[in-house]
Design a protein around this motif. Structure first.
Motif, PDB file in Angstrom:
ATOM      1  N   ASP A 175      42.244  -2.228  67.846  1.00 46.49           N
ATOM      2  CA  ASP A 175      43.151  -3.203  67.232  1.00 46.49           C
ATOM      3  C   ASP A 175      42.376  -4.346  66.595  1.00 46.49           C
ATOM      4  O   ASP A 175      42.768  -4.857  65.530  1.00 46.49           O
ATOM      5  CB  ASP A 175      44.121  -3.741  68.284  1.00 46.49           C
ATOM      6  N   ARG A 178      40.948  -3.081  63.380  1.00 49.84           N
ATOM      7  CA  ARG A 178      42.035  -2.897  62.420  1.00 49.84           C
ATOM      8  C   ARG A 178      42.512  -4.241  61.872  1.00 49.84           C
ATOM      9  O   ARG A 178      42.879  -4.346  60.693  1.00 49.84           O
ATOM     10  CB  ARG A 178      43.185  -2.141  63.103  1.00 49.84           C
ATOM     11  N   ALA A 179      42.476  -5.266  62.707  1.00 56.65           N
ATOM     12  CA  ALA A 179      42.927  -6.598  62.270  1.00 56.65           C
ATOM     13  C   ALA A 179      42.002  -7.212  61.228  1.00 56.65           C
ATOM     14  O   ALA A 179      42.453  -8.003  60.392  1.00 56.65           O
ATOM     15  CB  ALA A 179      43.043  -7.524  63.479  1.00 56.65           C
TER      16      ALA A 179
END
Length: 268
Positions: A175, A178-179
């Motif tokens: 995550d 991905r951020a």
């Protein structure tokens, strides 16, 4: 009296509800019916074992093992090992992309994930001997068909465990990448694969062991390896030579298992 002595003892078994007891009865009935329908009768089993160890029985004819053809048999064993290594290597290479596509967080689309899981399930469900027969029809008799059969079998075997390992990884690093705008390939290479490497290594080594054991049987249908010589020995009633082949196969399997165990202890 101590405080701990007043605490109630934990239950030994979890209480089952009506559905649980019904399921238990169904499983028990299936086991009992399966044993009744398929298990050998005790008298036939005893008589068969008596014939097996009789003076003219199979075990008597196997001793002593005949190692007179150890040269050609050793070359066939080498071919069996080469089939296992080549098929396992190709299977592991192709299993990784299938596993990525079958993973919830990494698959680009639910339909792609469903299709990848269906392919993995198909490859895992069909026995490797059936795949060997199919590839014999495609590429003809010989070790090439055996390599292809092992490859497909290992895609199904390793693909499932690779996908499960990637599902169990910590989603936090993924995550975070991905951020900050990392691509899917970047996430896989930077966060997923390093975390799954120990599991991938263990699965790959088990797949190699399984390939060596399976490759010996593929020759029974003409897919190369030592299985061809074993089948011929049994067909010609050369049981002493067949026993020698079995002993050499056992030595090969034990050597591969010991080697993979040593690698597993060093890397994991």
């Amino acid at each position: 009296m101590s405080e701990t002595s007043t605490l109630p003892a934990p239950p030994r078994f979890r209480h089952l509800g009506l559905t649980g007891y019904a399921g238990f009865l169904v499983v028990a009935a299936l086991v009992v019916s399966s044993l009744a329908a398929t298990a050998p009768a005790p008298d036939k089993l005893v008589n068969g074992l008596a014939r097996l160890f009789a003076p003219s029985g199979l075990f008597t004819q196997m001793f002593p093992p005949d190692f007179s053809r150890i040269g050609p048999i050793s070359w066939k064993l080498l071919e069996t090992l080469q089939m296992a290594v080549a098929g396992c290597f190709l299977g592991l290479i192709f299993a990784l992309p299938f596993a990525i596509l079958a993973t919830d967080r990494l698959s680009p689309h639910p339909l792609v994930r469903t299709a990848a899981r269906a392919v993995i399930a198909l490859f895992r469900t069909v026995p490797d001997l059936v795949w060997a027969i199919i590839f014999i029809i495609i590429v003809g008799l010989g070790p090439a068909a055996g390599v292809m059969a092992i490859m497909v079998d290992k895609i199904g075997f390793a693909g499932r465990f690779f996908a499960e390992a990637m599902e169990e990884t910590d989603p936090g690093p993924q995550d975070a990448l991905r951020a900050i705008g990392a691509s899917r390939l970047g996430i896989i290479g930077s966060a997923v694969l390093p975390a799954c490497l120990p599991s991938f290594t263990a699965t790959s080594l088990f797949a190699l062991e399984k390939s060596v054991r399976g490759s010996a049987a593929l020759g029974l249908v003409g897919a190369g390896g030592i299985g061809v010589d074993l089948k011929v020995a049994f067909d010609l009633f050369n049981y002493d030579e067949a026993f020698a082949i079995i002993l050499l196969m056992l030595a090969l399997v034990i050597a591969v298992e010991q080697g993979s165990g040593w690698i597993r202890r060093k890397l994991i």
